[in-house]
Enzyme design. Structure first.
Site, PDB file in Angstrom:
ATOM      1  N   THR A  78     -12.078   4.042  -2.787  1.00 60.12           N
ATOM      2  CA  THR A  78     -13.315   4.830  -2.796  1.00 60.12           C
ATOM      3  C   THR A  78     -14.530   3.919  -2.734  1.00 60.12           C
ATOM      4  OG1 THR A  78     -12.202   6.564  -4.039  1.00 60.12           O
ATOM      5  CG2 THR A  78     -14.608   6.579  -4.094  1.00 60.12           C
ATOM      6  N   SER A 205      -6.162  -0.113  -0.749  1.00 60.94           N
ATOM      7  CA  SER A 205      -6.122   0.133  -2.191  1.00 60.94           C
ATOM      8  C   SER A 205      -4.709  -0.098  -2.726  1.00 60.94           C
ATOM      9  CB  SER A 205      -6.547   1.585  -2.437  1.00 60.94           C
ATOM     10  OG  SER A 205      -6.425   1.915  -3.786  1.00 60.94           O
ATOM     11  N   THR A 243     -17.292  -8.572 -13.155  1.00 60.41           N
ATOM     12  CA  THR A 243     -16.216  -9.504 -13.528  1.00 60.41           C
ATOM     13  C   THR A 243     -14.929  -9.144 -12.796  1.00 60.41           C
ATOM     14  OG1 THR A 243     -17.225  -9.757 -15.675  1.00 60.41           O
ATOM     15  CG2 THR A 243     -14.919 -10.439 -15.491  1.00 60.41           C
ATOM     16  N   CYS A 331      -8.229  22.652  -4.610  1.00 59.43           N
ATOM     17  CA  CYS A 331      -8.231  23.471  -5.823  1.00 59.43           C
ATOM     18  C   CYS A 331      -8.453  22.625  -7.059  1.00 59.43           C
ATOM     19  CB  CYS A 331      -6.893  24.188  -5.932  1.00 59.43           C
ATOM     20  SG  CYS A 331      -6.855  25.430  -7.182  1.00 59.43           S
TER      21      CYS A 331
HETATM   22  N1  PLP Z   1      -8.973   6.817   1.406  1.00 62.19           N
HETATM   23  C1  PLP Z   1      -7.812   7.470   1.545  1.00 62.19           C
HETATM   24  C2  PLP Z   1      -7.314   7.801   2.913  1.00 62.19           C
HETATM   25  C3  PLP Z   1      -7.080   7.842   0.417  1.00 62.19           C
HETATM   26  O1  PLP Z   1      -5.931   8.511   0.572  1.00 62.19           O
HETATM   27  C4  PLP Z   1      -7.574   7.506  -0.863  1.00 62.19           C
HETATM   28  C5  PLP Z   1      -6.853   7.939  -2.076  1.00 62.19           C
HETATM   29  O2  PLP Z   1      -6.108   8.885  -2.075  1.00 62.19           O
HETATM   30  C6  PLP Z   1      -8.786   6.806  -0.958  1.00 62.19           C
HETATM   31  C7  PLP Z   1      -9.455   6.474   0.198  1.00 62.19           C
HETATM   32  C8  PLP Z   1      -9.362   6.415  -2.270  1.00 62.19           C
HETATM   33  O3  PLP Z   1      -8.704   5.294  -2.799  1.00 62.19           O
HETATM   34  P1  PLP Z   1      -8.763   4.978  -4.370  1.00 62.19           P
HETATM   35  O4  PLP Z   1      -7.851   5.948  -5.044  1.00 62.19           O
HETATM   36  O5  PLP Z   1      -8.277   3.573  -4.480  1.00 62.19           O
HETATM   37  O6  PLP Z   1     -10.189   5.105  -4.791  1.00 62.19           O
END
Ligand code: PLP
Length: 400
Positions: A78, A205, A243, A331
């Protein structure tokens, strides 16, 4: 816990998150206790932590064909998505305020775009076809002299569709525009090389590939200079303050190493289970739609619409049987709106509401699939028996 002898726990929500691999956990543990130093301290404790961060950065860079100076650690996907979009938007605002993305991006991209729109940026959302694929020709037409960025995800989190990112990136570069891709779902599931894709920025991620939650990275190609996003420290070569999460960074590197090393073997196992599941469901349950592209798709993903029933009811009933999966609608976020991805693919609201995502992982077995199919048949039958929509369909009042 249900004591029924037939009961088993089946986790089919690996696109939401994965369990941390034990080898990853072991890699992380020393950095919580014995080697607890702050990677920015100049004493011995700090140097030990800094060495772990540097080693992890080099390892990750090598695994995705990047240079170690092009990897910037973040708190996850994110943050990396927010940074890519807003960082380029702010840094290049003098060149233009037009950004192109797709209509099926993750909320991290969508919400960033909405914020930018509120600040005077102009967004174009590329449509997708009924399989969830973006059209390179549409991108070509959408590019303008004031376009500063294109962001299209490598693989979709709901239907697993894999976009032609290499081609989209070439088209974007011909227009002299930067290209970002969200590879959160793709990393660890299909091969990812920033060199081969040609992208300028790429998000990933750790918790999607058996690493820890709360850590990710943004790859930024050398020479590309987005504005800083998180400020307040000199970490990440002054580009991202805060950090460094040393245990998680070390864990992410180990997780990616294992994912890449075992990619073919894992993908083969996962795809064979997914394909078996899909064929069983299509054979044994009437009125189901398999959403997404059959070929250009992540090996772990199966997304079905079960006509005449609510996805949430199905999800909760499956949960009572020990089966964890996920519904397409938002939802959980308090909205009853069906998935924007399925709507963009042209599904009717009622059909999109009855959609469920099953995502397989390396720990799943054929027995998990057989149990899930058995329970699905029972639950779908039970829910359709009380569905007014199904009654109307049987009486010929409505069509599917
Ligand atoms: N982008 C996509 C395509 C995702 O599927 C997700 C999480 O489900 C994210 C971004 C967000 O990643 P994070 O959970 O590490 O914030």
């Amino acid at each position: 816990m249900n004591k029924n002898s037939n009961y088993r726990q089946v986790y089919l929500d690996h696109s939401a998150t994965t369990p941390v691999d034990e080898r990853v956990l072991n890699e992380m543990l020393p950095y919580f206790s014995d080697k607890f130093g702050n990677a920015n301290s100049i004493h011995g404790f700090g140097s030990e932590a800094a060495l772990a961060v540097d080693t992890a950065r080099r390892k990750i860079a090598k695994l995705i064909d990047a240079k170690h100076t092009e990897i910037y650690f973040t708190s996850g996907g994110t943050e990396a998505d927010n940074w890519a979009l807003k960082g380029v938007a702010f840094a290049r605002r003098d060149r233009g305020k037009h950004i192109i993305t797709s209509s099926i991006e993750h909320a991290a991209i969508m919400a960033s775009c909405k914020q930018l729109e509120a600040q005077g940026y102009e967004l174009t959302y590329l449509s997708v076809n009924e399989k969830g694929l973006v059209s390179p020709a549409e991108l070509k037409k959408a590019l303008r002299s004031d376009t500063i960025l294109v962001s299209v995800m490598l693989a979709n989190n709901e239907v697993g569709t894999v976009q032609p990112v290499k081609e989209l990136c070439e088209i974007t570069h011909e227009a002299g525009v930067l290209f970002h891709t969200d590879a959160v779902q793709a990393m660890g599931s299909i091969p990812v090389s920033v060199k081969d894709l040609g992208v300028d920025m790429l998000t990933f991620s750790a918790h999607k590939f058996y690493g820890p939650k709360g850590v990710g990275a943004l790859y930024i190609k050398g020479g590309v200079k987005p504005d800083k996003f998180v400020v307040g420290g000199h970490q990440e070569r002054t580009m991202r303050g805060g950090t460094t999460n040393v245990p998680c960074v070390a864990g992410m590197a180990k997780a990616l190493e294992l994912a890449v090393e075992n990619l073919d073997e894992n993908a083969k196992h996962i795809k064979s289970l997914r394909d078996y599941f899909v064929s069983e469901v299509e054979k044994k349950i009437p009125h189901v739609i398999y959403n997404g592209d059959r070929e250009k798709r992540l090996p772990q993903n199966a997304n079905f619409s079960f006509e005449f029933i609510e996805g949430e009811s199905l999800l909760l009933n499956l949960d009572l049987c020990g089966i964890a999966c996920s519904s397409g609608s938002a939802c959980s976020s308090g909205s009853l709106e069906p998935s924007h991805v399925l709507l963009a693919m042209g599904l009717k609201h009622e059909t999109a509401h009855g959609s469920i995502r099953f995502t397989f992982g390396k720990g799943n077995t054929k027995e998990d699939v057989d149990y899930t199919v058995e329970k699905l048949i029972e639950i779908v039958g039970k829910l359709r028996a009380i569905s007014p929509l199904f009654a109307e369909f049987k009486e010929g009042i409505i069509n599917v």
